[in-house]
Motif scaffolding. Structure first.
Motif, PDB file in Angstrom:
ATOM      1  N   ASP A 205       0.806  -1.207   0.000  1.00  0.00           N
ATOM      2  CA  ASP A 205       0.000   0.000   0.000  1.00  0.00           C
ATOM      3  C   ASP A 205       0.848   1.270   0.000  1.00  0.00           C
ATOM      4  O   ASP A 205       0.322   2.373  -0.054  1.00  0.00           O
ATOM      5  CB  ASP A 205      -0.933   0.009   1.216  1.00  0.00           C
ATOM      6  N   LEU A 206       2.152   1.134   0.111  1.00  0.00           N
ATOM      7  CA  LEU A 206       3.028   2.294   0.108  1.00  0.00           C
ATOM      8  C   LEU A 206       3.632   2.546  -1.269  1.00  0.00           C
ATOM      9  O   LEU A 206       4.467   3.429  -1.421  1.00  0.00           O
ATOM     10  CB  LEU A 206       4.164   2.081   1.137  1.00  0.00           C
ATOM     11  N   THR A 207       3.195   1.820  -2.262  1.00  0.00           N
ATOM     12  CA  THR A 207       3.820   1.878  -3.574  1.00  0.00           C
ATOM     13  C   THR A 207       2.924   2.508  -4.624  1.00  0.00           C
ATOM     14  O   THR A 207       1.720   2.680  -4.441  1.00  0.00           O
ATOM     15  CB  THR A 207       4.176   0.449  -4.038  1.00  0.00           C
ATOM     16  N   ALA A 208       3.538   2.827  -5.768  1.00  0.00           N
ATOM     17  CA  ALA A 208       2.780   3.343  -6.908  1.00  0.00           C
ATOM     18  C   ALA A 208       1.797   2.283  -7.397  1.00  0.00           C
ATOM     19  O   ALA A 208       0.696   2.617  -7.859  1.00  0.00           O
ATOM     20  CB  ALA A 208       3.729   3.730  -8.035  1.00  0.00           C
ATOM     21  N   ARG A 209       2.170   1.041  -7.281  1.00  0.00           N
ATOM     22  CA  ARG A 209       1.274  -0.054  -7.677  1.00  0.00           C
ATOM     23  C   ARG A 209      -0.039   0.023  -6.899  1.00  0.00           C
ATOM     24  O   ARG A 209      -1.116  -0.175  -7.458  1.00  0.00           O
ATOM     25  CB  ARG A 209       1.968  -1.402  -7.426  1.00  0.00           C
ATOM     26  N   ALA A 210       0.069   0.339  -5.602  1.00  0.00           N
ATOM     27  CA  ALA A 210      -1.134   0.449  -4.783  1.00  0.00           C
ATOM     28  C   ALA A 210      -1.969   1.646  -5.205  1.00  0.00           C
ATOM     29  O   ALA A 210      -3.208   1.575  -5.204  1.00  0.00           O
ATOM     30  CB  ALA A 210      -0.761   0.552  -3.309  1.00  0.00           C
ATOM     31  N   ARG A 211      -1.319   2.744  -5.571  1.00  0.00           N
ATOM     32  CA  ARG A 211      -2.071   3.919  -6.015  1.00  0.00           C
ATOM     33  C   ARG A 211      -2.829   3.603  -7.306  1.00  0.00           C
ATOM     34  O   ARG A 211      -3.978   4.030  -7.482  1.00  0.00           O
ATOM     35  CB  ARG A 211      -1.133   5.104  -6.239  1.00  0.00           C
ATOM     36  N   ILE A 212      -2.208   2.855  -8.175  1.00  0.00           N
ATOM     37  CA  ILE A 212      -2.872   2.455  -9.422  1.00  0.00           C
ATOM     38  C   ILE A 212      -4.065   1.558  -9.114  1.00  0.00           C
ATOM     39  O   ILE A 212      -5.157   1.737  -9.651  1.00  0.00           O
ATOM     40  CB  ILE A 212      -1.875   1.728 -10.350  1.00  0.00           C
ATOM     41  N   ARG A 213      -3.857   0.600  -8.231  1.00  0.00           N
ATOM     42  CA  ARG A 213      -4.946  -0.319  -7.871  1.00  0.00           C
ATOM     43  C   ARG A 213      -6.118   0.440  -7.264  1.00  0.00           C
ATOM     44  O   ARG A 213      -7.275   0.208  -7.619  1.00  0.00           O
ATOM     45  CB  ARG A 213      -4.416  -1.343  -6.873  1.00  0.00           C
ATOM     46  N   ASP A 214      -5.840   1.360  -6.339  1.00  0.00           N
ATOM     47  CA  ASP A 214      -6.922   2.116  -5.708  1.00  0.00           C
ATOM     48  C   ASP A 214      -7.635   3.010  -6.715  1.00  0.00           C
ATOM     49  O   ASP A 214      -8.863   3.185  -6.648  1.00  0.00           O
ATOM     50  CB  ASP A 214      -6.374   2.957  -4.556  1.00  0.00           C
ATOM     51  N   ALA A 215      -6.888   3.571  -7.647  1.00  0.00           N
ATOM     52  CA  ALA A 215      -7.513   4.380  -8.698  1.00  0.00           C
ATOM     53  C   ALA A 215      -8.409   3.511  -9.575  1.00  0.00           C
ATOM     54  O   ALA A 215      -9.505   3.920  -9.978  1.00  0.00           O
ATOM     55  CB  ALA A 215      -6.442   5.064  -9.550  1.00  0.00           C
ATOM     56  N   ALA A 216      -7.958   2.291  -9.851  1.00  0.00           N
ATOM     57  CA  ALA A 216      -8.767   1.373 -10.662  1.00  0.00           C
ATOM     58  C   ALA A 216     -10.047   0.986  -9.929  1.00  0.00           C
ATOM     59  O   ALA A 216     -11.132   0.935 -10.537  1.00  0.00           O
ATOM     60  CB  ALA A 216      -7.948   0.129 -10.990  1.00  0.00           C
ATOM     61  N   LEU A 217      -9.948   0.711  -8.642  1.00  0.00           N
ATOM     62  CA  LEU A 217     -11.129   0.387  -7.855  1.00  0.00           C
ATOM     63  C   LEU A 217     -12.147   1.522  -7.915  1.00  0.00           C
ATOM     64  O   LEU A 217     -13.358   1.287  -8.035  1.00  0.00           O
ATOM     65  CB  LEU A 217     -10.729   0.117  -6.398  1.00  0.00           C
ATOM     66  N   ARG A 218     -11.648   2.742  -7.854  1.00  0.00           N
ATOM     67  CA  ARG A 218     -12.543   3.903  -7.922  1.00  0.00           C
ATOM     68  C   ARG A 218     -13.191   4.019  -9.297  1.00  0.00           C
ATOM     69  O   ARG A 218     -14.408   4.198  -9.411  1.00  0.00           O
ATOM     70  CB  ARG A 218     -11.752   5.171  -7.596  1.00  0.00           C
ATOM     71  N   HIS A 219     -12.390   3.905 -10.350  1.00  0.00           N
ATOM     72  CA  HIS A 219     -12.926   4.055 -11.711  1.00  0.00           C
ATOM     73  C   HIS A 219     -13.874   2.922 -12.079  1.00  0.00           C
ATOM     74  O   HIS A 219     -14.936   3.161 -12.673  1.00  0.00           O
ATOM     75  CB  HIS A 219     -11.775   4.140 -12.718  1.00  0.00           C
ATOM     76  N   PHE A 220     -13.515   1.691 -11.732  1.00  0.00           N
ATOM     77  CA  PHE A 220     -14.399   0.566 -12.024  1.00  0.00           C
ATOM     78  C   PHE A 220     -15.727   0.730 -11.285  1.00  0.00           C
ATOM     79  O   PHE A 220     -16.795   0.409 -11.819  1.00  0.00           O
ATOM     80  CB  PHE A 220     -13.749  -0.756 -11.617  1.00  0.00           C
ATOM     81  N   GLY A 221     -15.655   1.227 -10.051  1.00  0.00           N
ATOM     82  CA  GLY A 221     -16.863   1.418  -9.275  1.00  0.00           C
ATOM     83  C   GLY A 221     -17.743   2.530  -9.816  1.00  0.00           C
ATOM     84  O   GLY A 221     -18.969   2.423  -9.834  1.00  0.00           O
ATOM     85  N   GLU A 222     -17.117   3.620 -10.281  1.00  0.00           N
ATOM     86  CA  GLU A 222     -17.882   4.774 -10.755  1.00  0.00           C
ATOM     87  C   GLU A 222     -18.378   4.615 -12.190  1.00  0.00           C
ATOM     88  O   GLU A 222     -19.480   5.055 -12.528  1.00  0.00           O
ATOM     89  CB  GLU A 222     -17.023   6.037 -10.649  1.00  0.00           C
ATOM     90  N   HIS A 223     -17.552   3.995 -13.037  1.00  0.00           N
ATOM     91  CA  HIS A 223     -17.859   3.973 -14.470  1.00  0.00           C
ATOM     92  C   HIS A 223     -18.151   2.584 -15.027  1.00  0.00           C
ATOM     93  O   HIS A 223     -18.637   2.469 -16.160  1.00  0.00           O
ATOM     94  CB  HIS A 223     -16.697   4.582 -15.260  1.00  0.00           C
ATOM     95  N   GLY A 224     -17.854   1.543 -14.263  1.00  0.00           N
ATOM     96  CA  GLY A 224     -17.991   0.199 -14.803  1.00  0.00           C
ATOM     97  C   GLY A 224     -16.735  -0.191 -15.576  1.00  0.00           C
ATOM     98  O   GLY A 224     -15.924   0.652 -15.953  1.00  0.00           O
ATOM     99  N   PHE A 225     -16.589  -1.484 -15.811  1.00  0.00           N
ATOM    100  CA  PHE A 225     -15.370  -1.978 -16.441  1.00  0.00           C
ATOM    101  C   PHE A 225     -15.216  -1.478 -17.878  1.00  0.00           C
ATOM    102  O   PHE A 225     -14.141  -1.027 -18.282  1.00  0.00           O
ATOM    103  CB  PHE A 225     -15.361  -3.510 -16.424  1.00  0.00           C
TER     104      PHE A 225
END
Length: 231
Positions: free
Chosen positions: A10-30
């Motif tokens: 969770d301290l990495t750029a990989r985690a930031r990408i994952r969290d951004a994806a969770l947000r976008h998938f949730g808001e806009h759909g896959f």
């Protein structure tokens, strides 16, 4: 109740990408989510997103794996400390999964996030195994089926949270809502709507209907024919 420290990931750029994806998938759909949109939210390049995850599909799979891991860790914490003196476990789980509620609701409603659902079913089976050992009567339904139905009903609360909040008169994600939901769930699970005798009678009626249905009669006829052929 003790909690473990943050996941090093969770301290990495990989985690930031994952969290951004969770947000976008949730808001806009896959389908409507783009790698570029995820990259912009995470503050990285599209190339770095592809470097870490390869494709949008693999990124979604990583999101599911992360949530499954988080839920398993929370489940282990609850199983390790079952003293309810000052812990509302419903509120605890909501706090842990709060940022991902929209992702879960959308993913489950659209038929994906299978690893998350299946992981919850496996955990449900573990709980039921302990509960079944304390039952005065043996279960007459398959444990995995019961666990899957339990998970579906529990996750339905997340998907239908707007309707629940409206009927409760309070936001179910608020502290007051957590308290109301926890008390209601305790009442539901501790006071069955039908007695064991009534359930047994209904079970016998179901078995009788199943045994006399056209499908059951065809199966019986096929088995009879097979036995005749063997003779």
């Amino acid at each position: 109740m003790t909690t473990s420290g943050p996941d090093p990931e969770d301290l990495t750029a990989r985690a930031r990408i994952r969290d951004a994806a969770l947000r976008h998938f949730g808001e806009h759909g896959f389908e409507r989510t783009t790698i570029r949109g995820i990259a912009d939210t995470a503050g990285v390049s599209s190339g770095l997103v592809r470097h870490h995850f390869g494709s949008k599909q693999e990124l979604r799979e990583a999101c599911d794996a992360y949530l499954t891991k988080m839920i398993r860790r929370l489940n282990d914490q609850v199983r390790a400390d079952m003293t309810p003196d000052d812990v509302n476990y419903i509120a605890l789980s909501r706090a842990a999964l709060g940022p991902y509620q929209q992702y879960l609701a959308r993913a489950l409603a659209e038929g994906w996030a299978a690893p998350v659902f299946d992981g919850l079913v496996e955990m449900g089976e573990q709980w039921l195994e302990e509960v079944d050992g304390k039952r005065p009567d043996p279960p007459y339904a398959d444990r995995r089926v019961r666990a899957a139905l339990g998970v579906a009903m529990a996750l339905g609360v997340q998907i239908l949270h707007r309707h629940l909040s409206r009927n409760m008169g309070v936001d179910m994600y608020s502290p007051e809502g957590d308290h109301l939901v926890a008390r209601a769930m305790l009442d539901i699970y501790s006071h069955p709507m039908i007695s064991p005798d009534e359930a047994a009678a209904m079970r016998d009626a179901l078995d009788k209907v199943r045994g006399t249905s056209p499908q059951a009669e065809r199966v019986t006829a096929l088995r009879r024919d097979e036995e005749h052929d063997h003779d």
